[in-house]
Write an enzyme that holds these catalytic residues in place. Structure first.
Site, PDB file in Angstrom:
ATOM      1  N   SER A 203       0.844  -1.199   0.000  1.00 33.55           N
ATOM      2  CA  SER A 203       0.000   0.000   0.000  1.00 33.55           C
ATOM      3  C   SER A 203       0.875   1.243   0.000  1.00 33.55           C
ATOM      4  O   SER A 203       2.094   1.166   0.166  1.00 33.55           O
ATOM      5  CB  SER A 203      -0.928   0.024   1.225  1.00 33.55           C
ATOM      6  OG  SER A 203      -0.168   0.120   2.421  1.00 33.55           O
TER       7      SER A 203
ATOM      8  N   TYR B  44       7.392   7.594  16.806  1.00 36.04           N
ATOM      9  CA  TYR B  44       7.692   7.581  15.374  1.00 36.04           C
ATOM     10  C   TYR B  44       8.904   8.459  15.078  1.00 36.04           C
ATOM     11  O   TYR B  44       9.820   8.049  14.356  1.00 36.04           O
ATOM     12  CB  TYR B  44       6.469   8.071  14.599  1.00 36.04           C
ATOM     13  CG  TYR B  44       6.648   8.127  13.105  1.00 36.04           C
ATOM     14  CD1 TYR B  44       6.680   6.964  12.345  1.00 36.04           C
ATOM     15  CD2 TYR B  44       6.778   9.346  12.453  1.00 36.04           C
ATOM     16  CE1 TYR B  44       6.827   7.018  10.961  1.00 36.04           C
ATOM     17  CE2 TYR B  44       6.928   9.410  11.079  1.00 36.04           C
ATOM     18  CZ  TYR B  44       6.957   8.245  10.332  1.00 36.04           C
ATOM     19  OH  TYR B  44       7.109   8.306   8.971  1.00 36.04           O
TER      20      TYR B  44
ATOM     21  N   SER C 293      -1.190   8.678   1.518  1.00 37.53           N
ATOM     22  CA  SER C 293      -1.004   7.230   1.551  1.00 37.53           C
ATOM     23  C   SER C 293      -1.873   6.667   2.660  1.00 37.53           C
ATOM     24  O   SER C 293      -2.503   7.407   3.417  1.00 37.53           O
ATOM     25  CB  SER C 293       0.467   6.870   1.796  1.00 37.53           C
ATOM     26  OG  SER C 293       0.821   7.139   3.133  1.00 37.53           O
TER      27      SER C 293
END
Length: 335
Positions: A59, A202, A238
């Site tokens: 993806s 992250y 995305s």
């Protein structure tokens, strides 16, 4: 006439600065990258018949990388956990390119299962005989405040985004050292350059990747044809937001928000391929304000801290309102 010329000179200078400012605000990559896109090598000339292994290929950026590589004529290895999605991506690659089925290898892979990485590397070498490019694209983002997030989430982020990437790189690099050539391209983030609320884990994983590959690069000085490239995208259209880490490992993000304001995925991937073939060490791929913040962070960190504090408040407000955290200032006003 001389006085008139003196009066016109500041006006002309202001007009020039205005046009320069408008041009800079329209940029979506750092100046070295955009120069390479204009005057450098083209992916269409450099990547046909190259064996390119893409992780996170089911993806988002990884999927788009597969499509653009297939159109160019590269031999592609598709890896992610979901084999059915990889087969879907492979089928589309075959439809949009002149590649045959044997030119695209579906190789399911879990980055957190580090014991499987050596065998996966050997499978590719048995199929294609070499690996020319590794694209470390697999990983997950985060949307949660530190005070609400369990430590187990941070362990999982580092295991996937950092240690999984390091492990796979190690096995592929052994092969490239034997050949004395190859490219390792890693999808970091602008969050690997700066910091931002809601993404403490992250950001930490991307900073770790930046430090690792910036340290690995000079270790490979005796192998000038082994190139380490780090890509730092900003917000991109995305599906990464649909699978982010939250406060708990079992919890998903309830509202992913509108993604249309972000950079189109195909543009991000095109600039990634330009970076790859031109052997750039690091590339920033982003619209403003994140691209501007990258430059500020590099050259005027005090101003960058001030601006990030302003942007950070808006990110947290957006998150609590249930809209996308990366929504821009102008779109915030419309929301």
């Amino acid at each position: 006439m001389e006085w008139a010329a003196l009066l016109l000179l500041p006006l002309a200078l202001c007009a020039l600065l205005y046009l320069l400012g408008r041009w800079l605000l329209g940029l979506d990559g750092d100046l070295t990258l955009l120069w390479a896109e204009w005057r450098g090598k083209r992916p269409e000339n450099e990547l046909p018949d190259k064996v390119v292994w893409v992780t996170g290929a089911s993806s988002g950026i990884g999927e788009e990388l597969a499509y653009q590589l297939a159109k160019i004529g590269a031999l592609v290895v598709l890896s992610a956990r979901r084999e059915n999605e990889l087969e879907r991506v492979k089928q589309k690659c075959l439809e949009i390119s002149s590649l045959s089925s044997k030119d695209i290898l579906v190789l399911p892979l879990d980055l957190t299962d580090r014991s499987s990485h050596e065998a996966a590397t050997k499978t590719i070498l048995q199929h294609f005989g070499r690996i020319d490019v590794l694209v470390n694209n697999g990983g997950r983002s985060q949307r949660s405040l530190f005070v609400d997030t369990k430590v187990e989430v941070y362990a999982a982020i580092m295991e996937l985004n950092y240690l999984g990437t390091v492990s796979l790189t190690k096995h592929v690099l052994n092969h490239m050292v034997q050949r004395e050539k190859g490219k390792i391209v890693t999808m970091s983030s602008v969050m690997g350059i700066m910091g931002a609320p809601l993404a403490t884990g992250y950001c930490a994983s991307k900073h770790a990747l930046q430090g690792f590959f910036n340290s690995l690069r000079p270790e490979l000085g005796e192998y000038p044809e082994i190139i380490i490239t780090t890509i730092c995208p900003g917000p991109v259209q995305s599906k990464i937001i649909h699978n982010v880490f939250t406060e708990e490992l079992s919890k998903t993000l309830d509202n992913t928000g509108d993604q249309s304001h972000k950079m189109p995925t195909d543009r991000c991937v095109r600039l990634t391929l330009v970076s790859m073939v031109n052997d750039l060490k690091e590339a920033w791929i982003s619209d403003h304000p994140y691209l501007a913040v990258c430059y500020l962070w590099q050259y005027a960190p005090t101003w960058a801290w001030w601006l990030m504090n302003k942007m950070g408040k808006i990110r947290i407000q957006n998150f609590k309102r249930g809209v996308d955290a990366d929504i821009s200032y102008s779109q915030k006003k419309k929301a």
